[in-house]
Structures are given as C-alpha cells and as structure tokens.
Design an enzyme around this catalytic site. Structure first.
Site, PDB file in Angstrom:
ATOM      1  N   ARG A  37       0.852  -1.186   0.000  1.00 15.85           N
ATOM      2  CA  ARG A  37       0.000   0.000   0.000  1.00 15.85           C
ATOM      3  C   ARG A  37       0.883   1.228   0.000  1.00 15.85           C
ATOM      4  NH1 ARG A  37      -5.472   0.517   3.484  1.00 15.85           N
ATOM      5  NH2 ARG A  37      -5.801  -1.565   2.660  1.00 15.85           N
ATOM      6  N   SER A 139      -8.531   0.547  -0.257  1.00 17.09           N
ATOM      7  CA  SER A 139      -9.620   0.595   0.709  1.00 17.09           C
ATOM      8  C   SER A 139     -10.052   2.036   0.990  1.00 17.09           C
ATOM      9  CB  SER A 139      -9.192  -0.144   1.979  1.00 17.09           C
ATOM     10  OG  SER A 139     -10.288  -0.309   2.829  1.00 17.09           O
ATOM     11  N   ASP A 296     -17.108   1.611   3.196  1.00 14.93           N
ATOM     12  CA  ASP A 296     -15.905   2.311   2.734  1.00 14.93           C
ATOM     13  C   ASP A 296     -15.772   2.048   1.229  1.00 14.93           C
ATOM     14  OD1 ASP A 296     -15.105  -0.333   2.816  1.00 14.93           O
ATOM     15  OD2 ASP A 296     -13.153   0.063   3.712  1.00 14.93           O
ATOM     16  N   ASP A 298     -14.047   0.289  -0.843  1.00  9.80           N
ATOM     17  CA  ASP A 298     -13.967  -1.054  -1.448  1.00  9.80           C
ATOM     18  C   ASP A 298     -14.993  -2.001  -0.838  1.00  9.80           C
ATOM     19  OD1 ASP A 298     -12.556  -1.204   0.979  1.00  9.80           O
ATOM     20  OD2 ASP A 298     -11.309  -2.867   0.271  1.00  9.80           O
ATOM     21  N   ASP A 300     -15.583  -3.326   2.043  1.00  7.46           N
ATOM     22  CA  ASP A 300     -15.335  -4.435   2.971  1.00  7.46           C
ATOM     23  C   ASP A 300     -15.609  -4.032   4.420  1.00  7.46           C
ATOM     24  OD1 ASP A 300     -13.074  -2.860   3.356  1.00  7.46           O
ATOM     25  OD2 ASP A 300     -11.640  -4.520   3.235  1.00  7.46           O
ATOM     26  N   ARG A 301     -15.908  -2.747   4.661  1.00  9.09           N
ATOM     27  CA  ARG A 301     -16.255  -2.309   6.012  1.00  9.09           C
ATOM     28  C   ARG A 301     -17.635  -1.667   6.013  1.00  9.09           C
ATOM     29  NH1 ARG A 301     -10.953  -0.418   9.020  1.00  9.09           N
ATOM     30  NH2 ARG A 301      -9.410  -1.416   7.696  1.00  9.09           N
ATOM     31  N   THR A 374      -4.412  -8.678  15.707  1.00  6.39           N
ATOM     32  CA  THR A 374      -5.176  -7.668  14.978  1.00  6.39           C
ATOM     33  C   THR A 374      -5.165  -7.937  13.481  1.00  6.39           C
ATOM     34  OG1 THR A 374      -4.270  -6.173  16.605  1.00  6.39           O
ATOM     35  CG2 THR A 374      -5.477  -5.174  14.806  1.00  6.39           C
ATOM     36  N   GLU A 398     -13.746  -7.048  13.957  1.00  7.37           N
ATOM     37  CA  GLU A 398     -12.727  -6.203  14.572  1.00  7.37           C
ATOM     38  C   GLU A 398     -13.304  -4.810  14.751  1.00  7.37           C
ATOM     39  OE1 GLU A 398      -9.249  -6.062  12.106  1.00  7.37           O
ATOM     40  OE2 GLU A 398     -10.259  -4.993  10.497  1.00  7.37           O
TER      41      GLU A 398
END
Length: 586
Positions: A37, A139, A296, A298, A300-301, A374, A398
């Site tokens: 990233r 993301s 978000d 992409d 995924d959240r 994490t 998470e």
C-alpha cells in the site's frame, strides 16, 4: 514504459533534484502480509506500472514453487475504482498488467471485467478453488494511494511466512519479462476468464443462507439510507437488499457513483465519524429514513448510524455493532438449531484490540470464543482451520468496523454485513425496538463493555520507536510502568517482544512480531488498554475497554472512569507534547 511516470523522473534528473529522486527511488515498497500500500507515482517506492509488474512476477514465481497445478487452477484478480491522473495509474490498469504477467506464463486468470467489492476476491478463490487472489485497492486510504492485497488458496489473506517468500521472489524478478507492458495481449488469450456474472449470481445466493426473516423483510416500513462514499458498493448493496426481499435503500446521489477524487469527503473512511456521513444524514431527514448504512470505498467495512428519539443521530462504534451482530447471528443460529449438543462446535472470533463482548456472550451461552492478533488475515486463517475441523464459525469482527457474517467469505465483508444489519433492524422494528435499545439489552444481559479508541499521527518512525522503548524501560532498564497516573497496572503483554506477565512462563500465547509495536496494559480496576502501530498508516493507535459484570448498570460512572483512564494513558504513556504527536481530528 509509462510515459507519465517516465517524464516525471526525466524532469527530476534534468533538474538534478536529488532530494525528490531519493524519495522515489530510496527504498522499495515493502511487501508485507497486507501486500502493498503506497501512493501512486514514479519510482520503486510508489505504486506504478513497473512496481506492479515486478510484484506480480515475484508472486507468480512464488506460486509456481508452491502449486504444481497452478496452470490448471489459476488466480483471480479484482480492482476498485481508484485512478491517479498525473501518473496514469489506476486500479484497473494495475489489474490488467498483473493479469498479463500470469497469462504470459500460461496461468489462467479470472479477471473481473468491472469494479468489484474486495470480499468478492476471497469468495471467488474459495468458490472456484483457485490458488490465489489479488485485489487492487487502497480501501479507505487517501485518494492518491493504491494497494495490492493478496489471498492464499484457503480464501484468507496471506500470513507469514508467505509475505517473506513473495518479497524475496520480487527481489529476484525485477527485470520485466518480455511483453510485460503490453496488457492488450490478454484480450485475445484463451487463459483470460471473466468471473463477474457467475460470482454475482453465486455470492448473492450464498449470503441468503443468513436470511432468516424474509416475511418481516417484505413487510417492514423501516427505511434505510446507503452510501458507498464514491466507491464500489452501491450496486452490490442494492442487489443484497433484493436477495433478502428488502426494499432498496435510498442511495446518497452525490456519493453513489465511483469517483476516484472522493470530492464530497476529506477522507473516504466511514470510521472517521460524522464528517463522512453529512450527506447521508441530510438524505435520511428528507426521506424519513431511520438507519444509515455506510460502506468504505472497497465495500469491505460498514458503519451504521441510527436516529434516536431525541432527533440526534447515533453512529455506532465498531465494537457496538460487533455486539449487536454477534447477538443477532447467535440468536438466529439458536432458533434454527434445537440440538443443544451442537453448541460445542460453535465459534466466534474477534481481534485482541476489539471489545470482549463476544467472550461474555460465549461464556453465558456455552459456545467458544477465541481472540486473534489484529487484522482479518488472522481471523480468516483461524476460521478456516476451525471449519476444516468441522466447527461452525458464525461470526468474526474487529473494532475497525470489519465484520465477517457469512462463512462463504473468510474476510471482512461490508455487503453482507449491511444487509444482515438491515434484517436485524427490521426484525427489531417489528417488535418496536431500535438498535440502540437492543444494544442496551445486550449489555444488560451480558455486562456493560465500554470502549474508547483513538490515535495520534506521527510521521517519524524514530519517535515511535523511542516512545515504545520508553515504555519498556520506564523505571530503569527492562521495567514496564507500574502505574499510569492514579491507575495501577496489574498486567503487561508485549507482542513485539513476546513477554506476558500473566503467563506462568511469562511468554505470550499469541504470535509475536518484532516488526510492529504492540503493548497491552491490564489495570487493577478491570480496564484494559492496548497501544499499537498501524501497518498501513502513520498512526499510533490505542484501544481501551472497561468491562462490568451483568447487573452493574451505572454506565455513567463506568464511562467517567474510562475517560479518566484514557486521559492518563495519553498524558503519561503517549506524552503528545514531548513527542510532537498530532491528535486525531474530526
């Protein structure tokens, strides 16, 4: 061979600008378990055509070494809508270059023909039994960034030692192979497949296994607003609602179409709180919607907000939504599994910096709870191990608003989480209950879990190192703090060094990593606080929690106590003035 990045470099050379050249070429991007990233731009420290080709060549060689049937099974590649005009980089271009690399070596590639949510890549790896998956996305990072996220054949993100193996293979394969730049070659290749239609059909069929109240969904009057924050989520959340027989949510018009400039928000991250949701609140007021679902970029959240009786909006924290979804998914499971023996094979997971509310529910209800390090790479891999042993992993979460609600995707998935939250809210509304009221009911039954998390920004790795060194040598060499202001420290776990004061041999049970900083303090008042560095951003994060046994309902007192603990943590352990740390701002 990209004319834009090439021109930037030639210009800097002509100007003799050694400082800028050092920035671009001083060090190669590090390939870790989260893949890559970085900002898009020229040089080996940025995401560009060349670094994507080099990374994929290394990854391809590493896969050839690990899978004798790579040329039979192949890989999947997905991409989001990011693009960077000044360097000519975009997620789609990077995905095509990666596909070209694999196809040049005779490896079949399942390349999505259009933008797709990140969870569709791990889903496709599992569904089509492929060797690996790549998702080109950054993301919720700032608009100039991009990323390269890698999944293994088990459908979970890679963990060590794969990152080191891939990294080494990248070093050994830096010179672009013949025709590496010519991505047009893939269009006529028989090795190129498009999984878009199949996966869209199968994914929405699979998530319906988590749909338990179709009749309520059809009838509900509850209205929802959805925002995809200029990312990929709009179409997929609409389809998910349809799959659950829910009326489609109102989409925030200014944010529903992908836009790599993210023009209406400062940061495209729904975790940052109310700032990202301003347009959603306005639309909800206009259309009479009670609940906002925000993905978000992409998808995924998921962030969720609910209008309260007072007219105020409550944005649920990741831990609060984790508590609600954990309660809901277990309740649905229990209502569909009358066999009391089955519960011994039921598991839920969360990361070590997330709320321990699932542990409290598991203790009372009789299922298993496990914590992992994490990040979803750990939860995805652990879930797969458990599933391979015949266990049912119902849910993992998470606190960073990531939820795995459906065993078909071994990663966080904001699409299935959005529609399952909508069904839960509709079910509760049919009983005249709000999400906030149900959250209180969960805490009343299993004990209040009050959490508070934030971060400081620090761009100087030396300062970060010094801050953590200071905590390890607080009262002289190799001594951790015995107190933090008025709060007595009763236990220390340091997952950088592997020390855990609560274990008989003083060795931590969870895996340790010398390359990242992470220390957890347990306090005599029952509080827990973890300080850690971020793997993808220049942040030092902290997470704190106070847990009370069921029956202790003085929430205000608990909140006050936690606020005081956090203030002491910031003052004595972070020392923001001395270390010149920048606070999180709304």
């Amino acid at each position: 061979q990209n004319p834009k990045t090439s021109a930037v470099v030639k210009q800097l050379v002509a100007e003799g600008n050694a400082g800028e050249l050092q920035k671009y070429f001083g060090s190669r991007m590090e390939f870790g378990t989260a893949g890559l990233r970085a900002a898009m731009g020229a040089g080996i420290s940025h995401m560009n055509d060349l670094t994507i080709i080099q990374t994929t060549q290394g990854f391809c060689r590493y896969l050839e070494k690990n899978f004798s049937d790579l040329k039979k099974r192949g890989v999947v590649i997905g991409f989001d809508a990011r693009a960077h005009h000044s360097s000519g980089g975009s997620s789609k271009r990077f995905a095509r270059l990666a596909a070209n690399t694999f196809i040049s070596q005779g490896v079949p590639v399942y390349l999505f023909s259009d933008i797709t949510p990140t969870p569709f890549v791990p889903y496709t790896v599992t569904h089509l039994k492929l060797c690996a998956g790549i998702m080109v996305t950054a993301s919720h990072n700032p608009k100039q960034d991009n990323g390269y996220k890698v999944y293994w054949e088990n459908g979970a993100q890679i963990i060590s030692p794969h990152d080191k193996g891939i990294s080494q293979a990248i070093e050994e394969n830096q010179e672009p192979w013949p025709q590496a730049w010519d991505d047009k070659l893939i269009d006529s290749s028989l090795l190129l497949h498009d999984p878009y239609a199949t996966v869209n059909k199968e994914y929405f069929k699979d998530i319906q296994k988590q749909c338990f109240h179709r009749d309520i969904n059809k009838e509900t009057n509850l209205k929802f607003v959805h925002t995809s924050v200029h990312g990929v989520g709009h179409k997929f959340v609409q389809l998910a609602f349809k799959a659950f027989d829910l009326s489609p949510p109102f989409a925030v018009p200014e944010q529903k179409d992908p836009d790599p400039e993210f023009p209406t928000v400062k940061y495209p991250n729904p975790e940052e709180g109310k700032g990202v949701l301003t347009l959603s609140f306005a639309l909800a007021e206009k259309d009479g919607a009670k609940i906002i679902l925000a993905n978000d970029p992409d998808a995924d959240r998921l962030a969720v907000a609910e209008k309260q009786e007072s007219g105020e909006w409550k944005v649920f924290s990741g831990n609060e939504l984790g508590a609600l979804l954990g309660w809901w998914i277990f309740t649905c499971w229990k209502n569909n599994n009358r066999d009391s023996c089955a519960i011994k094979d039921v598991y839920m997971l969360s990361s070590t910096v997330s709320s321990k509310i699932l542990r409290a529910i598991a203790l009372k209800e009789g299922f298993h709870f496990e914590e992992t390090l994490t990040g979803f790479k750990w939860m995805g891999n652990r879930a797969k191990q458990l599933m391979d042993q015949g266990k049912a992993v119902l849910f993992a979460f998470e606190e960073a608003i990531g939820y795995m609600c459906c065993p078909a995707v071994l990663d966080k998935d904001g699409v299935s989480a959005a529609v399952i939250t909508a069904e839960m809210a509709s079910f509760l509304a049919a009983r005249n209950l709000s999400l906030s009221q149900q959250l209180k009911a969960v805490y009343d039954e299993y004990g209040f879990h009050i959490t508070k998390a934030s971060y400081f920004i620090c761009h100087d790795p030396k300062v970060i190192q010094q801050l953590f060194d200071n905590l390890r040598n607080f009262d002289g060499k190799n001594t951790y703090p015995k107190s933090c202001g008025r709060f007595k420290v009763s236990g220390i776990r340091d997952l950088t060094t592997g020390y855990d004061s609560s274990q008989p041999d003083q060795k931590a049970i969870l895996p340790t990593s010398k390359s990242s900083q992470m220390i957890t303090f347990t306090f005599a008042n029952g509080g827990v606080a973890t300080m850690r560095t971020s793997g993808t951003e220049p942040k030092i994060k902290y997470y704190s929690e106070l847990c009370a046994p069921p029956g202790n309902s003085d929430v205000e007192q608990l909140k006050k106590e936690l606020d005081e603990l956090v203030n002491a943590l910031e003052k004595h352990f972070f020392q923001p003035e001395k270390n010149n740390l920048q606070r999180k701002t709304e």
